[in-house]
Design a protein around this motif. Sequence first.
Motif, short mmCIF file in Angstrom:
data_model
loop_
_atom_site.label_atom_id
_atom_site.label_comp_id
_atom_site.label_asym_id
_atom_site.label_seq_id
_atom_site.Cartn_x
_atom_site.Cartn_y
_atom_site.Cartn_z
N TYR A 72 0.86 -1.17 0.00
CA TYR A 72 0.00 0.00 0.00
C TYR A 72 0.91 1.23 0.00
N LEU A 73 0.89 1.97 -1.10
CA LEU A 73 1.68 3.20 -1.20
C LEU A 73 0.86 4.34 -0.62
N VAL A 74 1.44 5.07 0.32
CA VAL A 74 0.75 6.21 0.93
C VAL A 74 1.59 7.45 0.67
N ASP A 75 0.94 8.47 0.12
CA ASP A 75 1.63 9.73 -0.14
C ASP A 75 0.60 10.83 -0.32
N LYS A 76 1.03 12.06 -0.18
CA LYS A 76 0.11 13.19 -0.33
C LYS A 76 0.08 13.70 -1.77
N GLU A 77 1.03 13.27 -2.59
CA GLU A 77 1.14 13.74 -3.97
C GLU A 77 0.51 12.73 -4.93
N GLU A 78 -0.68 13.05 -5.41
CA GLU A 78 -1.43 12.11 -6.23
C GLU A 78 -0.73 11.77 -7.55
N LYS A 79 -0.13 12.75 -8.19
CA LYS A 79 0.55 12.52 -9.47
C LYS A 79 1.68 11.49 -9.31
N GLU A 80 2.49 11.66 -8.28
CA GLU A 80 3.60 10.73 -8.03
C GLU A 80 3.08 9.35 -7.64
N LEU A 81 1.99 9.33 -6.85
CA LEU A 81 1.39 8.05 -6.47
C LEU A 81 0.96 7.26 -7.69
N LYS A 82 0.27 7.92 -8.60
CA LYS A 82 -0.21 7.23 -9.80
C LYS A 82 0.94 6.71 -10.65
N LYS A 83 2.02 7.48 -10.75
CA LYS A 83 3.19 7.04 -11.52
C LYS A 83 3.83 5.83 -10.86
N ALA A 84 4.03 5.90 -9.55
CA ALA A 84 4.65 4.78 -8.82
C ALA A 84 3.77 3.54 -8.93
N HIS A 85 2.47 3.72 -8.81
CA HIS A 85 1.53 2.61 -8.93
C HIS A 85 1.67 1.93 -10.29
N LYS A 86 1.68 2.73 -11.34
CA LYS A 86 1.82 2.21 -12.70
C LYS A 86 3.15 1.47 -12.86
N ASP A 87 4.23 2.06 -12.34
CA ASP A 87 5.55 1.43 -12.45
C ASP A 87 5.60 0.08 -11.72
N LEU A 88 5.04 0.04 -10.51
CA LEU A 88 5.06 -1.21 -9.74
C LEU A 88 4.17 -2.27 -10.38
N LEU A 89 3.02 -1.86 -10.89
CA LEU A 89 2.16 -2.82 -11.57
C LEU A 89 2.86 -3.42 -12.79
N SER A 90 3.66 -2.61 -13.49
CA SER A 90 4.39 -3.12 -14.66
C SER A 90 5.43 -4.16 -14.27
N LEU A 91 5.83 -4.13 -13.00
CA LEU A 91 6.78 -5.13 -12.47
C LEU A 91 6.05 -6.32 -11.85
N LYS A 92 4.73 -6.36 -12.03
CA LYS A 92 3.87 -7.44 -11.49
C LYS A 92 3.82 -7.43 -9.97
N ILE A 93 3.94 -6.23 -9.39
CA ILE A 93 3.85 -6.06 -7.94
C ILE A 93 2.41 -5.70 -7.58
N ASP A 94 1.85 -6.44 -6.63
CA ASP A 94 0.48 -6.22 -6.16
C ASP A 94 0.48 -5.00 -5.26
N CYS A 95 -0.13 -3.90 -5.71
CA CYS A 95 -0.11 -2.69 -4.91
C CYS A 95 -1.37 -1.87 -5.09
N GLU A 96 -1.62 -1.04 -4.10
CA GLU A 96 -2.74 -0.10 -4.08
C GLU A 96 -2.18 1.24 -3.64
N ILE A 97 -2.91 2.32 -3.97
CA ILE A 97 -2.46 3.64 -3.54
C ILE A 97 -3.49 4.27 -2.61
N ILE A 98 -2.96 5.04 -1.67
CA ILE A 98 -3.80 5.79 -0.73
C ILE A 98 -3.26 7.22 -0.67
N LYS A 99 -4.05 8.16 -1.16
CA LYS A 99 -3.64 9.57 -1.10
C LYS A 99 -3.94 10.06 0.31
#
Length: 70
Positions: A30-57
């Motif tokens: 679970y990625l937690v951050d206040k910056e939505e743009k960076e969260l979405k980028k990190a989420h996309k990058d981790l998903l491309s690596l087949k990492i199970d993740c969710e984001i929480i702004k």
Amino acid sequence: MKKYAVVTGGSVGIGYSIAKKFGQENYKVYLVDKEEKELKKAHKDLLSLKIDCEIIKCDIRNWDSAETIF
């Protein structure tokens, strides 16, 4: 049994590296951050690596915002 990791500041820098490592160890991250743009980028990058993740702004400096994690 599935393991979980909640990583604050998880969208950039050390937080992102920690989240990636947990993901590579088969944790659901679970990625937690206040910056939505960076969260979405990190989420996309981790998903491309087949990492199970969710984001929480969330800004953990603010209690009302931090409660959204739970």
